[in-house]
Design an enzyme around this catalytic site. Structure first.
Site, short mmCIF file in Angstrom:
data_model
loop_
_atom_site.label_atom_id
_atom_site.label_comp_id
_atom_site.label_asym_id
_atom_site.label_seq_id
_atom_site.Cartn_x
_atom_site.Cartn_y
_atom_site.Cartn_z
N ASN A 9 -3.52 17.69 25.63
CA ASN A 9 -4.94 17.43 25.36
C ASN A 9 -5.03 16.50 24.16
O ASN A 9 -4.87 16.93 23.03
CB ASN A 9 -5.68 18.74 25.08
CG ASN A 9 -7.14 18.49 24.69
OD1 ASN A 9 -7.66 17.40 24.91
ND2 ASN A 9 -7.79 19.50 24.14
N LYS A 11 -7.58 15.07 23.05
CA LYS A 11 -8.91 15.15 22.41
C LYS A 11 -9.45 13.72 22.21
O LYS A 11 -9.13 12.84 23.00
CB LYS A 11 -8.83 15.92 21.09
CG LYS A 11 -8.07 17.24 21.23
CD LYS A 11 -8.30 18.15 20.07
CE LYS A 11 -7.32 19.30 20.16
NZ LYS A 11 -7.78 20.49 19.47
N HIS A 94 -13.24 24.08 27.08
CA HIS A 94 -12.41 24.06 25.87
C HIS A 94 -13.25 24.60 24.70
O HIS A 94 -14.46 24.38 24.64
CB HIS A 94 -11.94 22.63 25.58
CG HIS A 94 -10.94 22.55 24.48
ND1 HIS A 94 -11.30 22.61 23.15
CD2 HIS A 94 -9.59 22.46 24.50
CE1 HIS A 94 -10.21 22.55 22.40
NE2 HIS A 94 -9.15 22.46 23.20
N GLU A 96 -13.74 23.69 21.81
CA GLU A 96 -14.54 22.70 21.08
C GLU A 96 -15.81 22.37 21.86
O GLU A 96 -16.87 22.15 21.26
CB GLU A 96 -13.70 21.44 20.81
CG GLU A 96 -12.66 21.72 19.72
CD GLU A 96 -11.35 20.95 19.87
OE1 GLU A 96 -11.32 19.92 20.56
OE2 GLU A 96 -10.35 21.40 19.27
N GLU A 166 -6.58 30.21 25.04
CA GLU A 166 -6.50 29.48 23.77
C GLU A 166 -7.28 30.22 22.70
O GLU A 166 -8.50 30.05 22.57
CB GLU A 166 -7.11 28.08 23.94
CG GLU A 166 -6.39 27.21 24.93
CD GLU A 166 -6.56 25.74 24.57
OE1 GLU A 166 -5.55 25.11 24.25
OE2 GLU A 166 -7.68 25.25 24.56
N GLY A 172 -5.53 23.96 16.51
CA GLY A 172 -5.58 22.97 15.44
C GLY A 172 -5.39 23.54 14.05
O GLY A 172 -5.62 22.85 13.06
N SER A 211 -1.80 25.43 18.68
CA SER A 211 -0.74 25.05 17.75
C SER A 211 0.66 25.22 18.32
O SER A 211 1.58 25.62 17.61
CB SER A 211 -0.89 25.82 16.42
OG SER A 211 -2.10 25.48 15.80
C1 PEP Z 1 -6.11 22.24 22.23
O1 PEP Z 1 -6.83 21.37 21.81
O2 PEP Z 1 -6.28 22.68 23.37
C2 PEP Z 1 -5.04 22.75 21.37
C3 PEP Z 1 -4.35 23.78 21.77
O3 PEP Z 1 -4.83 22.09 20.19
P1 PEP Z 1 -3.60 22.31 19.18
O4 PEP Z 1 -2.35 22.32 19.99
O5 PEP Z 1 -3.68 21.14 18.24
O6 PEP Z 1 -3.83 23.61 18.49
#
Ligand code: PEP
Length: 249
Positions: A9, A11, A94, A96, A166, A172, A211
């Site tokens: 992803n 983003k 997601h 966000e 998630e 993040g 992460s």
């Molecule tokens: C994501 O945006 O779905 C995500 C898991 O980000 P990160 O790996 O940066 O935590």
């Protein structure tokens, strides 16, 4: 046995040059041969992604789609349009999108339904905040998020989706859920689906996101109910993402 899926992803990051460099590296590493790999690129770069990856085993998808198929919805991108860009997948809900753009559980249900109607595989993202985890509400929250989707599309259609667990506190932040923490929620998600249709629970891919790094991927992907990962920050670093994909093979 379920095949693993590793999804990138990106983003709202990157430019034409970065996209070109990452894709060339992914092609050179022959990603997609031994496990499924999907790239979720910003919409504007999807034609570039499609043109570069079309002869490869790597798939791609949109990071969001509209809750409508067409019409006066300025700035939105429909599932029909994603399909025309050769997308096989689309992210739905997601964290966000849920936190910043008003994607409620019900809207996620509608987006899942429209994605399925266009032949896309929705990757339905679910997960709790830190506050909810500390209040022991993780599974209530996750089940509620899934229930809204199942209410909209039906349990059998869930077989054509992917679920991404998630935890919001891990996205993040550099704080990865431990393999045991991830496995516990993944097993519960699978049990929840199995209560409604055992065959769907057995088949559905459940990804972990939050992460994931080259250092944590192998152990996470080794858990029995973790069928791969949704990777944000680390997917913008070529060698790290390649290592993460190799961890799933
Ligand atoms: C994501 O945006 O779905 C995500 C898991 O980000 P990160 O790996 O940066 O935590």
């Amino acid at each position: 046995m379920r095949r693993k899926l590793v999804a990138a992803n990106w983003k709202m990051n990157g430019d034409t040059a970065l996209v070109s460099g990452l894709l060339s590296g992914f092609l050179e590493a022959e990603l997609g041969a031994k496990c499924d790999v999907a790239i979720f690129a910003p919409t504007i770069f999807l034609p570039q992604v499609a043109a570069t990856l079309k002869e490869s085993k790597i798939r791609w998808g949109g990071q969001n789609s509209a809750a409508y198929l067409k019409g006066a919805y300025t700035g939105e991108t429909s599932s029909v349009m994603l399909k025309e860009c050769g997308c096989q997948y689309v992210l739905v809900g997601h964290s966000e999108r849920r936190a910043l753009f008003g994607d409620t559980n019900e809207i996620c249900g509608v987006k899942t339904e429209l994605a399925l109607s266009e032949g896309l595989i929705p990757v339905v993202c679910v997960g709790e905040t830190l506050e909810q985890r500390e209040a022991n509400q993780t599974m209530d929250i996750v089940r509620e998020q899934l229930r809204a989707v199942i209410d909209q599309v039906g349990i059998d259609a869930l077989a054509s989706c992917v679920i991404a667990y998630e935890p919001v506190w891990a996205i993040g932040t550099g704080v990865t859920a431990s393999p045991d923490q991830a496995q516990a929620v993944h097993a519960d998600i699978r049990a929840y689906v199995a209560e409604q249709r055992a065959s769907v629970a057995e088949k559905i891919q459940i990804l972990y996101g939050g992460s994931v790094t080259a250092g944590t991927a192998q152990e996470l992907f080794g858990m029995p109910d973790v069928d791969g990962g949704l990777v944000g920050g680390a997917s913008l670093k070529l060698s790290e993402f390649v290592t993460i994909c190799h961890s799933a093979e």
